[in-house]
Design a protein around this motif. Sequence first.
Motif, PDB file in Angstrom:
ATOM      1  N   GLN A  90       1.176  42.241  -9.578  1.00  0.00           N
ATOM      2  CA  GLN A  90       0.053  41.269  -9.693  1.00  0.00           C
ATOM      3  C   GLN A  90      -0.714  41.622  -8.711  1.00  0.00           C
ATOM      4  O   GLN A  90      -2.168  41.692  -8.888  1.00  0.00           O
ATOM      5  CB  GLN A  90       0.833  40.124  -9.606  1.00  0.00           C
ATOM      6  CG  GLN A  90      -0.285  38.893 -10.087  1.00  0.00           C
ATOM      7  CD  GLN A  90       0.537  37.516  -9.884  1.00  0.00           C
ATOM      8  OE1 GLN A  90       1.351  37.186  -9.248  1.00  0.00           O
ATOM      9  NE2 GLN A  90       0.403  36.883 -11.006  1.00  0.00           N
ATOM     10  N   ALA A  91      -0.434  42.124  -7.575  1.00  0.00           N
ATOM     11  CA  ALA A  91      -1.369  42.475  -6.365  1.00  0.00           C
ATOM     12  C   ALA A  91      -2.247  43.656  -6.685  1.00  0.00           C
ATOM     13  O   ALA A  91      -3.261  43.842  -6.347  1.00  0.00           O
ATOM     14  CB  ALA A  91      -0.383  42.825  -5.056  1.00  0.00           C
ATOM     15  N   PHE A  92      -1.508  44.657  -7.682  1.00  0.00           N
ATOM     16  CA  PHE A  92      -2.510  45.567  -7.996  1.00  0.00           C
ATOM     17  C   PHE A  92      -3.563  45.347  -9.283  1.00  0.00           C
ATOM     18  O   PHE A  92      -4.490  45.994  -9.065  1.00  0.00           O
ATOM     19  CB  PHE A  92      -1.538  46.786  -8.210  1.00  0.00           C
ATOM     20  CG  PHE A  92      -1.153  47.749  -6.937  1.00  0.00           C
ATOM     21  CD1 PHE A  92      -1.960  48.446  -6.172  1.00  0.00           C
ATOM     22  CD2 PHE A  92       0.268  47.723  -6.831  1.00  0.00           C
ATOM     23  CE1 PHE A  92      -1.454  49.269  -5.198  1.00  0.00           C
ATOM     24  CE2 PHE A  92       0.534  48.196  -5.559  1.00  0.00           C
ATOM     25  CZ  PHE A  92      -0.218  49.148  -4.830  1.00  0.00           C
ATOM     26  N   THR A  93      -3.005  44.648 -10.100  1.00  0.00           N
ATOM     27  CA  THR A  93      -3.758  44.334 -11.279  1.00  0.00           C
ATOM     28  C   THR A  93      -4.764  43.332 -11.301  1.00  0.00           C
ATOM     29  O   THR A  93      -5.495  43.311 -11.992  1.00  0.00           O
ATOM     30  CB  THR A  93      -2.762  44.206 -12.349  1.00  0.00           C
ATOM     31  OG1 THR A  93      -1.707  42.945 -12.162  1.00  0.00           O
ATOM     32  CG2 THR A  93      -1.671  45.369 -12.743  1.00  0.00           C
ATOM     33  N   THR A  94      -4.434  42.232 -10.403  1.00  0.00           N
ATOM     34  CA  THR A  94      -5.180  41.211 -10.203  1.00  0.00           C
ATOM     35  C   THR A  94      -5.670  40.932  -8.523  1.00  0.00           C
ATOM     36  O   THR A  94      -5.211  40.096  -8.036  1.00  0.00           O
ATOM     37  CB  THR A  94      -4.913  39.755 -10.726  1.00  0.00           C
ATOM     38  OG1 THR A  94      -3.514  39.475 -10.351  1.00  0.00           O
ATOM     39  CG2 THR A  94      -4.661  39.991 -12.332  1.00  0.00           C
TER      40      THR A  94
END
Length: 252
Positions: free
Chosen positions: A77-81
């Motif tokens: 989640q930290a990388f994608t959003t």
Amino acid sequence: MEKNLVTSSSLNTRKLVVAGMLSAISIFLGLTGLGFIAIPPVKATIMHIPVIIGAIIEGPIVGAIIGLCFGLFSIYQAFTTPTPTSFIFWNPIIAILPRVLIGVVSYYIYAGMSKAVKKHINLAGIFATATVSFMLFIALKVFLPIQVDGILTAIVFILLSVVVIKFKHTNKEKVLSIGTASILGTLTNTALVLGLVYLIYADRFAKAINVSPEIAGKFIAGIGITNGIPEALISALVTIPVVIAILKIKKK
């Protein structure tokens, strides 16, 4: 011998199924946004609750596996959003370690409390009450503009202790054990994540949220109070009835 192997195999299969199912629920809560509950002025997360439930009903290894999946999803989640503070969860130490330990701590607190409650139910109840009273004391000081002193805290503690000791319920022992495990398991995640943020990224975090590096520690502690306490209380309220229901089904 063969029967024991079959039984062991079925137990291992069940644990894997439970771990997979609860991991999927945790990820679903994150993807849909249902894992966040608005309690102005904060948003409390319930994504860690499946970790606690899995640990209590199937043991620390299952809890750790679910926590691992929760941590891996945090990295994804930290990388994608990404947000200004997403770099925190790019670090596996912060994203994964606290989430794995949620399950381990929750299980052993539950197991320890279960033994303590059977031998000294009133003392165990007082310990649980002291934990909740302290959290309420902090919450009142942070969320409400009123003066809260030690005398008021002592009165609340005494009243809650009397209620817990006099509380009559067929599942009183489980309520105390599960509730304490839920609260302390949740606070394990909060304390470790924010503690590691302070140790590793204090200055970078301060810049990301536009505060002075000198007050980064106080700001992080404030987040711990405003997020951690609601999350811990919600965790107990959700986990207690769910786990009691599952344990009853397992006995049948």
